[in-house]
Design a protein around this motif. Structure first.
Motif, short mmCIF file in Angstrom:
data_model
loop_
_atom_site.label_atom_id
_atom_site.label_comp_id
_atom_site.label_asym_id
_atom_site.label_seq_id
_atom_site.Cartn_x
_atom_site.Cartn_y
_atom_site.Cartn_z
N TRP A 170 0.83 -1.22 0.04
CA TRP A 170 -0.12 -0.20 0.05
C TRP A 170 0.89 1.29 0.11
O TRP A 170 0.40 2.24 -0.68
N LEU A 171 2.00 1.17 0.61
CA LEU A 171 3.08 2.33 0.68
C LEU A 171 3.50 2.82 -0.89
O LEU A 171 3.40 3.78 -1.02
N SER A 172 3.60 1.65 -1.43
CA SER A 172 4.44 1.99 -2.83
C SER A 172 3.30 2.82 -3.71
O SER A 172 3.46 3.84 -4.37
N MET A 173 1.88 2.08 -3.35
CA MET A 173 1.12 2.86 -4.41
C MET A 173 0.49 4.17 -3.90
O MET A 173 -0.06 5.12 -4.68
N ALA A 174 0.77 4.45 -2.46
CA ALA A 174 0.20 5.80 -2.02
C ALA A 174 1.31 6.71 -2.17
O ALA A 174 1.11 8.13 -2.16
N TRP A 175 2.48 6.26 -2.30
CA TRP A 175 3.48 7.19 -2.38
C TRP A 175 3.56 8.26 -3.33
O TRP A 175 3.75 9.31 -2.83
N PRO A 176 3.30 8.26 -4.57
CA PRO A 176 3.11 9.58 -5.50
C PRO A 176 2.05 10.46 -5.09
O PRO A 176 2.10 11.73 -5.15
N TRP A 177 0.97 9.97 -4.47
CA TRP A 177 0.05 10.96 -3.92
C TRP A 177 0.49 11.66 -2.81
O TRP A 177 0.17 12.98 -2.34
N PHE A 178 1.53 10.88 -1.77
CA PHE A 178 2.03 11.40 -0.63
C PHE A 178 2.81 12.82 -1.12
O PHE A 178 2.73 13.85 -0.67
N ILE A 179 3.63 12.22 -2.16
CA ILE A 179 4.68 13.39 -2.65
C ILE A 179 3.83 14.53 -3.40
O ILE A 179 4.29 15.67 -3.17
#
Length: 308
Positions: A170-179
């Motif tokens: 889940w962290l890899s998929m959420a990463w672009p949105w977090f950045i």
């Protein structure tokens, strides 16, 4: 023949990448020159537009303020021509380039056209704070778009396929949105800073106690933005080794930005170089965050969040 077939696109990509990188540096410098023009109250040093005192080079009227405004326009023109060349060439070579490059180049060209129009309005409308702020924010958006374009061009072509979504954490998929959220926070903070600066709120607050609401909002906003950038940098150092240089630059930039902001207030805005450096560092931070955002969408290292 085979070697030529495979090397030509790489060579063209490298040429465009070098052009984009040089334009990005020139654009960040242009934001700094714009800051110097505002701090030195030189925004109306050339009373007409696009010429200056009706001339390409106002020799008789030349002084520091006129030079700053004149050079700001000249630098903007050179950057605009460079972006026009980049957009034209990227569309001509579009079949041999990453698909996002022509679109990002076209977006940068559109933004520079808007920026030119806003620059004209700042003079013809006698520096209304809303137009001056829009001028600054558009410049920062242009920095972000060009930084992303540069990363797409300089990024090595994928050598390994991405993992399917079902095998990524889940962290890899959420990463672009977090950045992306961190980058938007930084842009919002820049907008607050622009609104404060174009109304001279910090100076009025320090001298007469007026306009302190803008200064307070900008100072309060700096804390969550700094924490978000430092958290993103820590995550990169933890799980995304290829992007550690960008993460380190982002962390250093936000810490330097805080230090410059505090210093400018303690010096009661009396040292223009510190105030200009504060705006220049903001543009650099936006560029680094845009580069991280671009790489988060494009890099196969997304896999690293679910491995290692």
């Amino acid at each position: 023949m085979t070697a030529i077939t495979f090397q030509a696109p790489a060579s063209r990509r490298a040429v465009l990448g070098a052009l984009s990188a040089h334009l990005l540096v020139a654009l960040i410098a242009l934001v700094g020159i714009g800051g110097a023009t505002r701090v030195m109250e030189a925004g109306l040093a050339c009373p007409d537009w696009p010429l200056c005192y009706g001339s390409l080079l106002p020799g008789r009227q030349m002084n520091l303020q006129v030079f700053l405004e004149w050079f700001h326009r000249l630098d903007a023109f050179v950057v605009g021509v460079g972006l026009l060349v980049q957009a034209a060439v990227s569309w001509w070579w579009r079949r041999e380039l990453p698909r996002w490059v022509p679109w990002l180049s076209a977006a940068a060209l559109l933004l520079v056209a808007v920026q030119g129009g806003l620059g004209a309005l700042t003079v013809t409308l006698l520096l209304p704070f809303s137009v001056v702020t829009a001028h600054l924010v558009t410049a920062l958006l242009l920095v972000a778009v060009l930084s992303a374009c540069t990363q797409v061009l300089l990024q090595e072509p994928f050598t390994t396929p991405r993992l399917p979504s079902s095998r990524r954490g889940w962290l890899s998929m959420a990463w672009p949105w977090f950045i992306g959220a961190v980058a938007l926070l930084a842009l919002a903070q820049c907008l607050l800073g622009g609104l404060m600066a174009t109304q001279w709120a910090a100076g009025r607050c320090l001298s007469s106690g007026e306009g302190c609401g803008w200064l307070l909002a900008h100072r309060l906003g700096a804390r969550p933005v700094a924490l978000a950038v430092l958290a993103a940098a820590a995550l990169v150092f933890w799980r995304r080794p290829p992007e550690r240089l960008l993460a380190g630059l982002a962390a250093l930039a936000v810490l330097a930005q805080i230090a410059l902001g505090v210093m400018s207030l303690r010096l009661t805005l009396a040292v223009p170089a510190v105030t200009v450096a504060h705006q220049l560092m903001a543009a650099f931070l936006v560029a680094v965050l845009a580069a991280l955002l671009s790489r988060s969408f494009l890099s196969p290292s997304l896999q690293e969040f679910s491995h290692g």
